[in-house]
Design an enzyme around this catalytic site. Structure first.
Site, PDB file in Angstrom:
ATOM      1  N   ARG A  60      47.130  34.312  40.841  1.00  0.00           N
ATOM      2  CA  ARG A  60      46.989  35.624  40.000  1.00  0.00           C
ATOM      3  C   ARG A  60      45.681  35.228  39.426  1.00  0.00           C
ATOM      4  O   ARG A  60      45.132  34.066  39.427  1.00  0.00           O
ATOM      5  CB  ARG A  60      48.068  35.935  39.057  1.00  0.00           C
ATOM      6  CG  ARG A  60      48.661  34.799  38.338  1.00  0.00           C
ATOM      7  CD  ARG A  60      49.138  34.881  36.963  1.00  0.00           C
ATOM      8  NE  ARG A  60      47.876  35.723  36.245  1.00  0.00           N
ATOM      9  CZ  ARG A  60      46.775  34.791  35.872  1.00  0.00           C
ATOM     10  NH1 ARG A  60      46.984  33.592  35.792  1.00  0.00           N
ATOM     11  NH2 ARG A  60      46.024  35.465  35.094  1.00  0.00           N
ATOM     12  N   GLY A  61      45.094  36.329  38.934  1.00  0.00           N
ATOM     13  CA  GLY A  61      43.924  36.418  38.330  1.00  0.00           C
ATOM     14  C   GLY A  61      42.609  36.881  39.530  1.00  0.00           C
ATOM     15  O   GLY A  61      42.856  36.279  40.700  1.00  0.00           O
ATOM     16  N   ALA A  62      41.828  37.832  39.052  1.00  0.00           N
ATOM     17  CA  ALA A  62      41.217  38.559  40.034  1.00  0.00           C
ATOM     18  C   ALA A  62      40.289  37.510  40.856  1.00  0.00           C
ATOM     19  O   ALA A  62      40.404  37.736  42.228  1.00  0.00           O
ATOM     20  CB  ALA A  62      40.274  39.442  39.402  1.00  0.00           C
ATOM     21  N   GLN A 206      51.864  35.714  30.805  1.00  0.00           N
ATOM     22  CA  GLN A 206      50.824  35.095  31.298  1.00  0.00           C
ATOM     23  C   GLN A 206      50.347  34.055  30.073  1.00  0.00           C
ATOM     24  O   GLN A 206      49.681  32.899  30.243  1.00  0.00           O
ATOM     25  CB  GLN A 206      49.721  35.552  31.801  1.00  0.00           C
ATOM     26  CG  GLN A 206      50.425  36.291  33.450  1.00  0.00           C
ATOM     27  CD  GLN A 206      50.615  37.569  33.315  1.00  0.00           C
ATOM     28  OE1 GLN A 206      51.028  38.046  32.249  1.00  0.00           O
ATOM     29  NE2 GLN A 206      50.411  38.472  34.004  1.00  0.00           N
ATOM     30  N   ASP A 247      39.572  43.211  35.910  1.00  0.00           N
ATOM     31  CA  ASP A 247      40.085  43.103  37.220  1.00  0.00           C
ATOM     32  C   ASP A 247      39.089  44.055  37.981  1.00  0.00           C
ATOM     33  O   ASP A 247      39.168  43.920  39.190  1.00  0.00           O
ATOM     34  CB  ASP A 247      41.582  43.519  37.540  1.00  0.00           C
ATOM     35  CG  ASP A 247      42.479  42.351  37.019  1.00  0.00           C
ATOM     36  OD1 ASP A 247      42.998  41.651  37.989  1.00  0.00           O
ATOM     37  OD2 ASP A 247      42.924  42.235  36.095  1.00  0.00           O
ATOM     38  N   ASN A 257      41.886  46.242  33.002  1.00  0.00           N
ATOM     39  CA  ASN A 257      42.313  44.851  32.913  1.00  0.00           C
ATOM     40  C   ASN A 257      44.089  44.908  32.499  1.00  0.00           C
ATOM     41  O   ASN A 257      44.597  45.685  32.506  1.00  0.00           O
ATOM     42  CB  ASN A 257      41.703  43.879  31.642  1.00  0.00           C
ATOM     43  CG  ASN A 257      41.933  42.613  31.579  1.00  0.00           C
ATOM     44  OD1 ASN A 257      41.789  42.010  32.812  1.00  0.00           O
ATOM     45  ND2 ASN A 257      42.297  41.954  30.363  1.00  0.00           N
ATOM     46  N   LYS A 258      44.548  43.566  32.389  1.00  0.00           N
ATOM     47  CA  LYS A 258      45.969  43.454  32.136  1.00  0.00           C
ATOM     48  C   LYS A 258      46.530  44.580  31.032  1.00  0.00           C
ATOM     49  O   LYS A 258      45.753  44.746  30.229  1.00  0.00           O
ATOM     50  CB  LYS A 258      46.216  42.139  31.864  1.00  0.00           C
ATOM     51  CG  LYS A 258      47.887  41.893  31.581  1.00  0.00           C
ATOM     52  CD  LYS A 258      48.584  42.127  32.888  1.00  0.00           C
ATOM     53  CE  LYS A 258      48.193  41.137  34.001  1.00  0.00           C
ATOM     54  NZ  LYS A 258      48.902  41.572  35.257  1.00  0.00           N
TER      55      LYS A 258
END
Length: 355
Positions: A60-62, A206, A247, A257-258
């Site tokens: 995970r993470g763009a 996260q 993202d 974003n998240k």
């Protein structure tokens, strides 16, 4: 003018974690669902296994998603018999579509796949080598970009500042060092950051599972807070900067974003604190005019109904589980990429930097 005459960063100390490992035959992905108590790598031998790992949040993470998809493209080409890259591309296109569908919001995923397509289209009989070199280049360029962003973002932070970060934007979310967490690593190394706070980032936690663990590996002391405590912390004067990743960054400076990022930006602005977004230029989407046009991914509502597999909510309760939100450019003080810093972003300043 920002102070760029800063001490050299000891990357051997502040850049230890690698979530993606290419062996030449297998793509190994650090399974982030098992952290912090198990450090276990998934061995992916097909592109569909990579797509599954992306969708399941094992990776995970763009930026990391984009890198994984690039190596997934290499795996998709295994066993393909083609005289040139264009022929090979036609064969693996369905696999690339499946990779692209794994996480629709993170622009890095589509960006990396588009870059791999271009490399393959132009390749001749050596297309296999070309494809692998391109995936390796995407990964190494991301690491270099993160280190550059770390120094640029840290230059905005006054010595002794307190920072709050959201989700995980560190080595685990990238090729290494991190985006927003790279700024924090650089800021700590240079003595600019005196206190680090990380919020839990529900429902996948996260922040509590990944971010504080990462910082602990580097010997950086971080204080964990509940998501709901963030505004109180900012009001209390312990935070000078909120530093987050992205993202997708739109042409007008709006940022996806998240989920939970937007409310941090509102709180920071209300209390006179600064808000920084840190992401590679591959996250900038100049073809999307504003955040209103971003598709917001929603995940299974059941993720909100329990913790670690144990249900905490009564039967029959409905839940809504958007994964991202959009922070308007008007609430952002600085967008930091490897190309430079855009302060007070708007359509004109974004176009001036990114074309």
């Amino acid at each position: 003018m920002h102070d760029t005459a800063t001490p050299t960063i000891d990357y051997a100390r502040y850049d230890r974690i690698r979530p993606i490992r290419w062996t030449g035959e297998v793509l190994e992905l650090l399974d982030q669902r098992r952290l912090p108590f198990e450090v276990d790598y998934l061995a992916c031998t097909t592109s569909d296994e990579v797509a599954t790992a992306i969708h399941a949040l094992a990776v995970r993470g763009a930026p990391a998603i984009g890198i994984a998809a690039a190596w997934g493209t290499v795996l998709a080409a295994r066993g393909v018999d083609a005289a040139d890259g264009a022929t090979a591309l036609a064969t693996i296109e369905p696999a690339l579509h499946r990779l692209n569908a794994a996480r629709p919001t993170a622009v890095n995923l589509a960006w990396a796949l588009a870059r791999m397509r271009r490399a393959l289209e132009a390749a001749g009989s050596d297309w296999r080598e070309v494809l692998e070199r391109e995936a390796h280049a995407i990964e190494t360029e991301d690491l270099a970009a993160n280190r550059r962003m770390g120094e640029l973002g840290a230059s905005l932070i006054a010595p002794g500042s307190g920072v709050l970060t959201h989700c995980n934007t560190g080595s685990l979310a990238t090729a290494g060092f991190g985006t927003a967490l790279g700024v924090i690593r650089a800021g700590v190394a240079q003595g600019r950051i005196g206190k680090v706070f990380a919020d839990e980032t529900r429902p996948w936690m996260q922040g509590s599972r990944l971010t504080v663990w990462e910082l602990q590996q580097d010997g950086i002391d971080a204080t964990l807070i509940a998501d709901a405590a963030a505004s109180h912390l900012i009001k209390d004067g312990q935070v000078d900067w909120v530093v987050v990743g992205a993202d997708r960054i739109c042409a007008n400076g709006d940022v996806a974003n998240k989920i939970g990022t937007y409310q941090l930006a509102i709180s920071a602005r209300h209390h006179g604190k600064k808000f920084m977004v840190v992401a590679p230029s591959s996250t900038v989407d100049m073809d999307t005019a504003s955040g209103d046009l971003i598709e917001i991914e929603e995940r299974d509502p059941s993720e909100l109904l329990g913790v670690s597999g144990s249900r905490t909510v009564a039967d029959g309760i409905h839940a809504w589980n958007p994964v991202f939100d959009v922070t308007p450019a008007a609430l952002i003080d600085a967008i930091v990429t490897e190309k430079g810093i855009v302060e007070q972003p708007d359509e004109d300043s974004m176009r001036a930097m990114f074309g």
